[in-house]
Design a protein around this motif. Structure first.
Motif, short mmCIF file in Angstrom:
data_model
loop_
_atom_site.label_atom_id
_atom_site.label_comp_id
_atom_site.label_asym_id
_atom_site.label_seq_id
_atom_site.Cartn_x
_atom_site.Cartn_y
_atom_site.Cartn_z
N ARG A 92 -1.87 2.80 -6.61
CA ARG A 92 -2.78 1.78 -6.56
C ARG A 92 -2.03 0.75 -5.66
NH1 ARG A 92 -2.30 -3.12 -8.80
NH2 ARG A 92 -0.69 -3.22 -10.52
N PRO A 93 -2.85 0.04 -4.93
CA PRO A 93 -2.44 -1.11 -3.95
C PRO A 93 -1.89 -2.21 -4.82
CG PRO A 93 -4.48 -0.59 -3.23
CD PRO A 93 -4.35 0.37 -4.35
N ARG A 94 -0.81 -2.94 -4.71
CA ARG A 94 -0.27 -3.92 -5.36
C ARG A 94 -0.14 -5.29 -4.87
NH1 ARG A 94 1.68 0.93 -6.68
NH2 ARG A 94 1.52 1.51 -8.96
N VAL A 119 0.97 -1.12 0.11
CA VAL A 119 0.08 0.24 -0.16
C VAL A 119 0.88 1.37 -0.15
CG1 VAL A 119 -1.77 1.24 1.20
CG2 VAL A 119 -1.82 -1.14 1.14
N ASN A 120 0.40 2.12 -0.58
CA ASN A 120 1.24 3.50 -0.67
C ASN A 120 2.24 3.57 -1.39
OD1 ASN A 120 0.68 6.39 -0.19
ND2 ASN A 120 1.55 6.27 1.76
N SER A 121 2.64 2.50 -2.32
CA SER A 121 4.07 2.75 -3.25
C SER A 121 3.60 3.28 -4.36
CB SER A 121 4.68 1.47 -3.36
OG SER A 121 3.43 0.62 -4.24
N ASN A 122 4.72 4.34 -4.53
CA ASN A 122 4.47 5.08 -5.98
C ASN A 122 5.27 4.79 -7.14
OD1 ASN A 122 3.72 7.25 -7.50
ND2 ASN A 122 5.29 8.66 -6.43
N VAL A 123 4.65 4.08 -8.19
CA VAL A 123 5.28 3.87 -9.55
C VAL A 123 4.60 4.87 -10.38
CG1 VAL A 123 5.58 2.25 -11.06
CG2 VAL A 123 5.61 1.39 -8.55
N PRO A 124 5.39 5.99 -11.06
CA PRO A 124 4.97 6.97 -11.65
C PRO A 124 4.42 6.30 -12.85
CG PRO A 124 7.24 7.16 -11.52
CD PRO A 124 6.96 6.38 -10.40
N GLU A 125 3.55 7.12 -13.52
CA GLU A 125 3.02 6.51 -15.06
C GLU A 125 4.18 6.76 -15.86
OE1 GLU A 125 0.01 9.38 -16.10
OE2 GLU A 125 -1.78 8.30 -14.99
#
Length: 160
Positions: free
Chosen positions: A86-88, A67-73
């Motif tokens: 998004r949650p992965r 939760v709350n990990s950031n993978v930019p577009e």
């Protein structure tokens, strides 16, 4: 008979690292988990983008989620680009999930992601730690130990 686990994981390319986790938590046990990603997320991670600084993992309905990990577009993505925060879903064996669930519920421990990396086969993996939070005194002790190690190495260089 249980299969022995490797002491370290086969890290080829580290994408994101949570350096603060080792300062804020007592690391008890470390797991290697696969991560369910979409195509544009994989491309974005291969370019070295992504952050897990404020992220955590949780167990919901017998599954582990990052939760709350950031993978930019992805810059060259089209209208099917992914949502950055998004949650992965993390991919673990059932026995590992039950172990994590028990530790989180009974012992009050936390699931902290330490790093995201690609292994030798090119698969994206998450290094997940079962950890207990440190209090202020423990953090001061960690700083003292680190400074003493630095001082020791300096003294050895000068007089050794």
């Amino acid at each position: 008979m249980a299969r022995p686990t490797p002491a370290t994981f086969d890290k080829k390319k580290t994408v994101a690292e949570n350096r603060r986790a080792r300062y804020d938590y007592h690391i008890d046990e470390v797991f290697e988990a696969g991560i369910a990603l979409t195509g544009t997320e994989v491309k974005s991670l291969r370019f070295g983008e992504g952050s897990i600084a404020e992220s955590y993992a949780e167990v919901r309905d017998g599954q582990v989620w990052l939760v709350n990990s950031n993978v930019p577009e992805f810059s060259h993505g089209n209208r099917f680009n992914h949502e950055p925060k998004r949650p992965r879903k993390l991919l673990l064996h059932e026995r590992e999930i039950s172990k994590l669930t028990g530790a989180v519920e009974r012992k009050g421990m936390t699931l902290v992601p330490l790093s995201i990396y690609f292994n030798g086969r090119g698969r994206a993996k998450v290094e997940l730690a079962l950890a207990k939070g440190k209090n202020a005194a423990d953090k001061r002790e960690t700083i003292k130990q680190r400074d003493w190690k630095r001082e020791q190495s300096r003294l050895l260089r000068e007089h050794g």
